[in-house]
Motif scaffolding. Structure first.
Motif, PDB file in Angstrom:
ATOM      1  N   UNK A 170      62.242  63.924  -8.425  1.00  0.00           N
ATOM      2  CA  UNK A 170      62.329  64.680  -9.499  1.00  0.00           C
ATOM      3  C   UNK A 170      63.150  66.248  -9.142  1.00  0.00           C
ATOM      4  N   UNK A 171      62.866  66.380  -7.707  1.00  0.00           N
ATOM      5  CA  UNK A 171      63.489  67.914  -7.324  1.00  0.00           C
ATOM      6  C   UNK A 171      64.955  67.659  -6.798  1.00  0.00           C
ATOM      7  N   UNK A 172      65.511  66.357  -6.969  1.00  0.00           N
ATOM      8  CA  UNK A 172      66.932  66.255  -6.755  1.00  0.00           C
ATOM      9  C   UNK A 172      67.253  65.879  -5.263  1.00  0.00           C
ATOM     10  N   UNK A 173      66.361  65.167  -4.554  1.00  0.00           N
ATOM     11  CA  UNK A 173      66.745  64.606  -3.248  1.00  0.00           C
ATOM     12  C   UNK A 173      67.410  63.227  -3.552  1.00  0.00           C
ATOM     13  N   UNK A 174      68.460  63.073  -2.684  1.00  0.00           N
ATOM     14  CA  UNK A 174      69.499  61.859  -3.069  1.00  0.00           C
ATOM     15  C   UNK A 174      68.665  60.797  -2.854  1.00  0.00           C
ATOM     16  N   UNK A 213      54.665  69.606   3.426  1.00  0.00           N
ATOM     17  CA  UNK A 213      53.768  70.023   4.563  1.00  0.00           C
ATOM     18  C   UNK A 213      52.653  69.204   4.489  1.00  0.00           C
ATOM     19  N   UNK A 214      52.256  68.570   5.820  1.00  0.00           N
ATOM     20  CA  UNK A 214      51.024  67.619   5.761  1.00  0.00           C
ATOM     21  C   UNK A 214      50.205  68.410   6.805  1.00  0.00           C
ATOM     22  N   UNK A 215      49.084  68.596   6.335  1.00  0.00           N
ATOM     23  CA  UNK A 215      47.850  69.329   7.078  1.00  0.00           C
ATOM     24  C   UNK A 215      46.778  68.655   7.537  1.00  0.00           C
ATOM     25  N   UNK A 243      55.309  73.731  -6.899  1.00  0.00           N
ATOM     26  CA  UNK A 243      54.660  73.078  -5.674  1.00  0.00           C
ATOM     27  C   UNK A 243      53.559  72.070  -6.419  1.00  0.00           C
ATOM     28  N   UNK A 244      53.424  70.978  -5.757  1.00  0.00           N
ATOM     29  CA  UNK A 244      52.510  69.946  -5.924  1.00  0.00           C
ATOM     30  C   UNK A 244      51.654  70.006  -4.763  1.00  0.00           C
ATOM     31  N   UNK A 245      50.310  69.953  -4.784  1.00  0.00           N
ATOM     32  CA  UNK A 245      49.516  69.941  -3.854  1.00  0.00           C
ATOM     33  C   UNK A 245      48.452  68.800  -3.806  1.00  0.00           C
ATOM     34  N   UNK A 246      48.212  68.029  -2.920  1.00  0.00           N
ATOM     35  CA  UNK A 246      47.226  66.882  -2.775  1.00  0.00           C
ATOM     36  C   UNK A 246      46.212  67.047  -1.687  1.00  0.00           C
ATOM     37  N   UNK A 247      45.084  66.754  -2.074  1.00  0.00           N
ATOM     38  CA  UNK A 247      44.122  66.766  -0.980  1.00  0.00           C
ATOM     39  C   UNK A 247      43.302  65.581  -1.151  1.00  0.00           C
ATOM     40  N   UNK A 248      43.169  64.759  -0.058  1.00  0.00           N
ATOM     41  CA  UNK A 248      42.494  63.468  -0.086  1.00  0.00           C
ATOM     42  C   UNK A 248      41.682  63.287   0.995  1.00  0.00           C
ATOM     43  N   UNK A 249      40.571  62.222   0.986  1.00  0.00           N
ATOM     44  CA  UNK A 249      39.663  61.993   1.925  1.00  0.00           C
ATOM     45  C   UNK A 249      40.404  61.277   3.013  1.00  0.00           C
ATOM     46  N   UNK A 250      40.186  61.314   4.267  1.00  0.00           N
ATOM     47  CA  UNK A 250      40.934  60.909   5.421  1.00  0.00           C
ATOM     48  C   UNK A 250      40.509  59.483   5.661  1.00  0.00           C
ATOM     49  N   UNK A 271      56.960  71.200  -2.111  1.00  0.00           N
ATOM     50  CA  UNK A 271      57.767  72.400  -2.588  1.00  0.00           C
ATOM     51  C   UNK A 271      59.238  72.092  -2.953  1.00  0.00           C
ATOM     52  N   UNK A 272      59.519  72.297  -4.195  1.00  0.00           N
ATOM     53  CA  UNK A 272      60.657  72.281  -4.662  1.00  0.00           C
ATOM     54  C   UNK A 272      61.380  73.642  -4.468  1.00  0.00           C
ATOM     55  N   UNK A 273      62.142  74.027  -3.515  1.00  0.00           N
ATOM     56  CA  UNK A 273      62.958  75.353  -3.766  1.00  0.00           C
ATOM     57  C   UNK A 273      64.297  75.193  -4.233  1.00  0.00           C
ATOM     58  N   UNK A 274      65.111  76.212  -4.107  1.00  0.00           N
ATOM     59  CA  UNK A 274      66.537  76.377  -4.722  1.00  0.00           C
ATOM     60  C   UNK A 274      67.472  75.166  -4.250  1.00  0.00           C
TER      61      UNK A 274
END
Length: 147
Positions: free
Chosen positions: A28-32, A77-79, A3-10, A68-71
């Motif tokens: 890097x996760x293998x998305x086409x 997720x953007x919160x 998992x890579x997490x980012x937090x940034x000012x709005x 998040x890179x899963x199997x």
């Protein structure tokens, strides 16, 4: 599961950075490769929406993004921490409904969600009194490989 997490000012200028990081991690996760533009656009739209909600509600907390890179899939997720009106069981809004400028902002919000839904097949949007989350996912290359 990495998992890579980012937090940034709005701030709108940080949305571009989030888009670039999301595309790099997705690759890097293998998305086409053919889907990377959709990932970039969807993350940009979700982050822009979160920034707009923070600004319009006066929220000083950072926007957050979890990649998040899963199997067999790659999830983002953007919160945000912008409070939303909560609807009671009878349909009445308990925290005041939109009016004037709020109605225009809500229309922009709905347009952003429509764009995201058009770009991502697997999307889930949740929101409440303490903020909201947009969850998106795409299959990775190893998900399409036969066992």
């Amino acid at each position: 599961m990495a998992t890579v997490e980012l937090r940034f000012s709005a701030l709108p200028e940080h949305v571009r950075t989030a888009r670039l990081v999301a595309a790099a991690v997705a690759r890097r996760a293998g998305v086409d490769e053919a889907v990377l533009d959709e990932v970039r656009l969807a993350v940009g739209e979700a982050c822009s929406r979160a920034v707009g909600l923070h600004v319009s509600h006066g929220v000083t907390a950072p926007v957050w993004v979890a990649l998040t890179e899963e199997e067999k899939k790659f999830s983002i997720e953007v919160g945000d921490e912008a409070p939303r009106a909560v609807t009671a069981g009878d349909g009445d809004v308990t925290a005041g409904g939109p009016s004037g400028e709020d109605a225009a902002a809500e229309a922009d919000d709905e347009m952003g969600l429509a764009v995201i839904s058009g770009l991502v097949d697997d999307v889930e949007v949740t929101s409440g009194e303490t903020g909201g989350v947009i969850r998106m996912s795409w299959p990775t290359a190893n998900a399409s490989e036969a066992p």
